[in-house]
Design a protein around this motif. Sequence first.
Motif, PDB file in Angstrom:
ATOM      1  N   GLN A  76     -39.397   9.160  93.869  1.00  0.00           N
ATOM      2  CA  GLN A  76     -40.617   8.481  94.304  1.00  0.00           C
ATOM      3  C   GLN A  76     -40.386   7.659  95.570  1.00  0.00           C
ATOM      4  OE1 GLN A  76     -39.124   7.974  91.289  1.00  0.00           O
ATOM      5  NE2 GLN A  76     -39.447   5.891  90.537  1.00  0.00           N
ATOM      6  N   HIS A  77     -39.186   7.102  95.726  1.00  0.00           N
ATOM      7  CA  HIS A  77     -38.881   6.331  96.933  1.00  0.00           C
ATOM      8  C   HIS A  77     -38.799   7.241  98.155  1.00  0.00           C
ATOM      9  CE1 HIS A  77     -36.934   3.018  94.232  1.00  0.00           C
ATOM     10  NE2 HIS A  77     -38.252   3.017  94.185  1.00  0.00           N
ATOM     11  N   LEU A  78     -38.170   8.403  97.989  1.00  0.00           N
ATOM     12  CA  LEU A  78     -38.099   9.368  99.094  1.00  0.00           C
ATOM     13  C   LEU A  78     -39.491   9.827  99.500  1.00  0.00           C
ATOM     14  CD1 LEU A  78     -35.070  11.626  98.044  1.00  0.00           C
ATOM     15  CD2 LEU A  78     -35.157   9.990  99.929  1.00  0.00           C
ATOM     16  N   PHE A  79     -40.340  10.065  98.496  1.00  0.00           N
ATOM     17  CA  PHE A  79     -41.704  10.513  98.785  1.00  0.00           C
ATOM     18  C   PHE A  79     -42.477   9.457  99.563  1.00  0.00           C
ATOM     19  CE2 PHE A  79     -46.179  10.294  97.514  1.00  0.00           C
ATOM     20  CZ  PHE A  79     -46.630  11.504  98.031  1.00  0.00           C
ATOM     21  N   ILE A  80     -42.401   8.205  99.121  1.00  0.00           N
ATOM     22  CA  ILE A  80     -43.144   7.126  99.786  1.00  0.00           C
ATOM     23  C   ILE A  80     -42.653   6.946 101.223  1.00  0.00           C
ATOM     24  CG2 ILE A  80     -43.561   4.632  99.787  1.00  0.00           C
ATOM     25  CD1 ILE A  80     -43.490   4.794  96.681  1.00  0.00           C
ATOM     26  N   ILE A  81     -41.320   6.960 101.412  1.00  0.00           N
ATOM     27  CA  ILE A  81     -40.766   6.811 102.760  1.00  0.00           C
ATOM     28  C   ILE A  81     -41.236   7.954 103.658  1.00  0.00           C
ATOM     29  CG2 ILE A  81     -38.618   6.904 104.094  1.00  0.00           C
ATOM     30  CD1 ILE A  81     -37.291   5.448 101.702  1.00  0.00           C
ATOM     31  N   ALA A  82     -41.170   9.183 103.145  1.00  0.00           N
ATOM     32  CA  ALA A  82     -41.586  10.351 103.931  1.00  0.00           C
ATOM     33  C   ALA A  82     -43.059  10.254 104.321  1.00  0.00           C
ATOM     34  CB  ALA A  82     -41.327  11.638 103.144  1.00  0.00           C
ATOM     35  N   ASN A  83     -43.888   9.864 103.357  1.00  0.00           N
ATOM     36  CA  ASN A  83     -45.324   9.788 103.602  1.00  0.00           C
ATOM     37  C   ASN A  83     -45.654   8.704 104.628  1.00  0.00           C
ATOM     38  OD1 ASN A  83     -48.277   9.359 103.120  1.00  0.00           O
ATOM     39  ND2 ASN A  83     -47.908  10.853 101.496  1.00  0.00           N
ATOM     40  N   LEU A  84     -45.033   7.536 104.487  1.00  0.00           N
ATOM     41  CA  LEU A  84     -45.305   6.437 105.420  1.00  0.00           C
ATOM     42  C   LEU A  84     -44.813   6.762 106.826  1.00  0.00           C
ATOM     43  CD1 LEU A  84     -44.502   3.319 103.200  1.00  0.00           C
ATOM     44  CD2 LEU A  84     -46.751   4.225 103.834  1.00  0.00           C
ATOM     45  N   LEU A  85     -43.653   7.418 106.924  1.00  0.00           N
ATOM     46  CA  LEU A  85     -43.154   7.824 108.238  1.00  0.00           C
ATOM     47  C   LEU A  85     -44.121   8.803 108.895  1.00  0.00           C
ATOM     48  CD1 LEU A  85     -39.322   8.300 107.550  1.00  0.00           C
ATOM     49  CD2 LEU A  85     -40.372   6.641 109.100  1.00  0.00           C
ATOM     50  N   PHE A  86     -44.623   9.748 108.117  1.00  0.00           N
ATOM     51  CA  PHE A  86     -45.572  10.715 108.648  1.00  0.00           C
ATOM     52  C   PHE A  86     -46.838  10.014 109.138  1.00  0.00           C
ATOM     53  CE2 PHE A  86     -46.231  15.380 108.629  1.00  0.00           C
ATOM     54  CZ  PHE A  86     -47.506  15.405 109.179  1.00  0.00           C
ATOM     55  N   LEU A  87     -47.331   9.061 108.359  1.00  0.00           N
ATOM     56  CA  LEU A  87     -48.532   8.316 108.756  1.00  0.00           C
ATOM     57  C   LEU A  87     -48.308   7.510 110.037  1.00  0.00           C
ATOM     58  CD1 LEU A  87     -49.873   7.071 105.307  1.00  0.00           C
ATOM     59  CD2 LEU A  87     -51.190   8.384 106.990  1.00  0.00           C
ATOM     60  N   SER A  98     -49.135   7.586 126.482  1.00  0.00           N
ATOM     61  CA  SER A  98     -48.302   8.396 127.370  1.00  0.00           C
ATOM     62  C   SER A  98     -47.687   9.544 126.587  1.00  0.00           C
ATOM     63  CB  SER A  98     -47.181   7.541 127.974  1.00  0.00           C
ATOM     64  OG  SER A  98     -46.217   7.209 126.987  1.00  0.00           O
ATOM     65  N   PHE A  99     -47.158  10.517 127.329  1.00  0.00           N
ATOM     66  CA  PHE A  99     -46.554  11.682 126.700  1.00  0.00           C
ATOM     67  C   PHE A  99     -45.314  11.297 125.894  1.00  0.00           C
ATOM     68  CE2 PHE A  99     -43.641  15.360 126.826  1.00  0.00           C
ATOM     69  CZ  PHE A  99     -44.416  16.280 126.146  1.00  0.00           C
ATOM     70  N   TYR A 100     -44.567  10.302 126.358  1.00  0.00           N
ATOM     71  CA  TYR A 100     -43.323   9.932 125.683  1.00  0.00           C
ATOM     72  C   TYR A 100     -43.593   9.205 124.362  1.00  0.00           C
ATOM     73  CZ  TYR A 100     -41.398  11.444 130.062  1.00  0.00           C
ATOM     74  OH  TYR A 100     -41.061  12.226 131.133  1.00  0.00           O
ATOM     75  N   ILE A 101     -44.681   8.480 124.270  1.00  0.00           N
ATOM     76  CA  ILE A 101     -45.098   7.913 122.974  1.00  0.00           C
ATOM     77  C   ILE A 101     -45.511   9.046 122.036  1.00  0.00           C
ATOM     78  CG2 ILE A 101     -46.762   6.426 121.805  1.00  0.00           C
ATOM     79  CD1 ILE A 101     -44.720   4.891 123.417  1.00  0.00           C
ATOM     80  N   LEU A 102     -46.162  10.062 122.592  1.00  0.00           N
ATOM     81  CA  LEU A 102     -46.534  11.243 121.812  1.00  0.00           C
ATOM     82  C   LEU A 102     -45.285  11.908 121.231  1.00  0.00           C
ATOM     83  CD1 LEU A 102     -48.975  13.060 121.009  1.00  0.00           C
ATOM     84  CD2 LEU A 102     -48.540  14.368 123.080  1.00  0.00           C
ATOM     85  N   LEU A 103     -44.239  12.035 122.052  1.00  0.00           N
ATOM     86  CA  LEU A 103     -42.974  12.613 121.579  1.00  0.00           C
ATOM     87  C   LEU A 103     -42.346  11.755 120.485  1.00  0.00           C
ATOM     88  CD1 LEU A 103     -41.008  13.955 124.702  1.00  0.00           C
ATOM     89  CD2 LEU A 103     -42.117  15.259 122.893  1.00  0.00           C
ATOM     90  N   LEU A 104     -42.398  10.434 120.646  1.00  0.00           N
ATOM     91  CA  LEU A 104     -41.852   9.531 119.630  1.00  0.00           C
ATOM     92  C   LEU A 104     -42.561   9.736 118.289  1.00  0.00           C
ATOM     93  CD1 LEU A 104     -40.059   7.153 118.757  1.00  0.00           C
ATOM     94  CD2 LEU A 104     -41.842   5.598 119.629  1.00  0.00           C
ATOM     95  N   GLY A 105     -43.885   9.866 118.348  1.00  0.00           N
ATOM     96  CA  GLY A 105     -44.646  10.138 117.134  1.00  0.00           C
ATOM     97  C   GLY A 105     -44.228  11.435 116.475  1.00  0.00           C
ATOM     98  N   ARG A 106     -43.948  12.451 117.287  1.00  0.00           N
ATOM     99  CA  ARG A 106     -43.516  13.751 116.743  1.00  0.00           C
ATOM    100  C   ARG A 106     -42.147  13.630 116.069  1.00  0.00           C
ATOM    101  NH1 ARG A 106     -46.122  17.206 115.183  1.00  0.00           N
ATOM    102  NH2 ARG A 106     -45.291  19.071 116.142  1.00  0.00           N
ATOM    103  N   VAL A 107     -41.259  12.810 116.652  1.00  0.00           N
ATOM    104  CA  VAL A 107     -39.941  12.600 116.055  1.00  0.00           C
ATOM    105  C   VAL A 107     -40.089  11.960 114.671  1.00  0.00           C
ATOM    106  CG1 VAL A 107     -37.808  11.248 116.219  1.00  0.00           C
ATOM    107  CG2 VAL A 107     -38.678  12.449 118.232  1.00  0.00           C
ATOM    108  N   ILE A 108     -40.927  10.935 114.571  1.00  0.00           N
ATOM    109  CA  ILE A 108     -41.124  10.236 113.294  1.00  0.00           C
ATOM    110  C   ILE A 108     -41.773  11.162 112.271  1.00  0.00           C
ATOM    111  CG2 ILE A 108     -42.315   8.294 112.190  1.00  0.00           C
ATOM    112  CD1 ILE A 108     -42.014   6.781 114.859  1.00  0.00           C
ATOM    113  N   GLN A 109     -42.739  11.982 112.696  1.00  0.00           N
ATOM    114  CA  GLN A 109     -43.341  12.975 111.801  1.00  0.00           C
ATOM    115  C   GLN A 109     -42.290  13.962 111.314  1.00  0.00           C
ATOM    116  OE1 GLN A 109     -46.762  14.853 113.731  1.00  0.00           O
ATOM    117  NE2 GLN A 109     -47.245  12.875 114.640  1.00  0.00           N
ATOM    118  N   GLY A 110     -41.386  14.362 112.220  1.00  0.00           N
ATOM    119  CA  GLY A 110     -40.345  15.317 111.858  1.00  0.00           C
ATOM    120  C   GLY A 110     -39.418  14.778 110.786  1.00  0.00           C
ATOM    121  N   ILE A 111     -39.100  13.482 110.861  1.00  0.00           N
ATOM    122  CA  ILE A 111     -38.259  12.864 109.823  1.00  0.00           C
ATOM    123  C   ILE A 111     -38.985  12.900 108.474  1.00  0.00           C
ATOM    124  CG2 ILE A 111     -37.132  10.739 109.068  1.00  0.00           C
ATOM    125  CD1 ILE A 111     -36.837   9.999 112.040  1.00  0.00           C
ATOM    126  N   GLY A 112     -40.273  12.533 108.486  1.00  0.00           N
ATOM    127  CA  GLY A 112     -41.061  12.550 107.245  1.00  0.00           C
ATOM    128  C   GLY A 112     -41.151  13.930 106.633  1.00  0.00           C
TER     129      GLY A 112
END
Length: 461
Positions: A76-87, A98-112
């Motif tokens: 459940q902890h892994l699920f919550i962390i993954a979901n919050l990172l994706f959000l 900017s495009f680089y903030i867009l890339l940062l968001g994609r990196v965080i989504q990728g971790i989730g």
Amino acid sequence: MKNKVSSSTLLAILAVGVMTFSGVTVETSMNITFPTLMSEFNIGLGVVQWITTIYLLVLSSVIPISKFLKSRFKTQHLFIIANLLFLIGLLLDAFSPSFYILLLGRVIQGIGTGIALPLMFNIILENVPKEKLGLMMGIGSLITAAASAIGPAFGGAIVTALGWRYIFVILMPVLLISLLIGMFSIPKLIQNDLENSRFDLRSFILIILTFAGLIVGISNISAYPIISYMIYLPIIIGVIALIVFVKIQNSSANPILNVSILKNISYAKYVIAFFINQLIILGLAFIVPNYVQIINKSNSSVAGFILLPGAILGAIISPISGILLDRFGAKKPILSGITLMIIPLLLITVFSVNLSNYWFLIAYTFIMIGVGMSYGNIMTQGLSYLKPSLSADGNAILTTVQQFAGAIGTAIVSTIVTKVGQLNVSDNGTFGYTFALAFLMTLSLIQFAIIYSTKNKKINS
């Protein structure tokens, strides 16, 4: 009943599945936004492609450590962390200045998504009775298979109607619903004993170097001359890192990923077949929309929606095929599915010089039905050759291979289309597409031979 799947398990699979579906959908839907992003942020094609490349790179790097995460943290902890990172990633991308903030968001989504994808299959493997395993693995695998095909249609429709930022905005309430369902259901699942194991940072760095080198090097083939160091240097770094990683894992008492299970020939064959299956899916997801838009002069919405019927039917067939595996074994549904892929691939290869959107729609639909019959069953059957204690390792390897195939599949096919197409400029641009389709058809024949030559094993035995 002993072989009944509990409501908590079904809700947990739904919760993690929705998150996984969102991750794969946003991955493939972003490809349709490239021209818009290039114009808005004033960047070139080589830069904008990192929207997809960096996401797949992060996914490929996080998934191999899923066994470690599973042993150290509660589900459940892994699920919550993954979901919050994706959000958080969705929020950054929806409002990125900017495009680089867009890339940062994609990196965080990728971790989730990298945490969520193997988590879904681990929940199935640990909480579903063997009598229902084929069905539930089929349902789990259809999520990723269907999302890969639905993504372009979703992206095309949203970009046309609302704008690219709404791809992320629309997914936010979906992720919140997933979070609520998961917080209710996942704590009721079977919980394994946690280990106080130490994180192997050296191995993780080698994983990153492996996938960064291979993905960047292969992706550069279409952009640079074939003798360029921009191709060979990253690939050499990736191969060396992989060799060192394997040696370290084989000599470790507590490896971050037990790669020695690939010595199991039957399992290794199914890993190769799974890799081929995913590469064909992503390769076609590139060929069909581009042929429809560039050769047939149709718009992006038409190109995206040509993929939709196949995605829906493939999704419907996948759990049905899992039921067939539970009752009759794996080979028949898998080989039948691969045959359904080979025949239309052969036909559209032969007639690729002049293919209407109508025939692409029919061919792609049959191919995706074949994918629905084979995709999840290949994963389920491959894992059946391993001891239950090795399922987490086997799942991590299969899921990593799936993402790696996705990362390089588009690059390989686009390179064939571009490079081979340049050899014959007198046709209407179909020469490269013909060779790319022939390449995918050859892979499907190899896949058939691999499965046919592997000894069958009943899942419930």
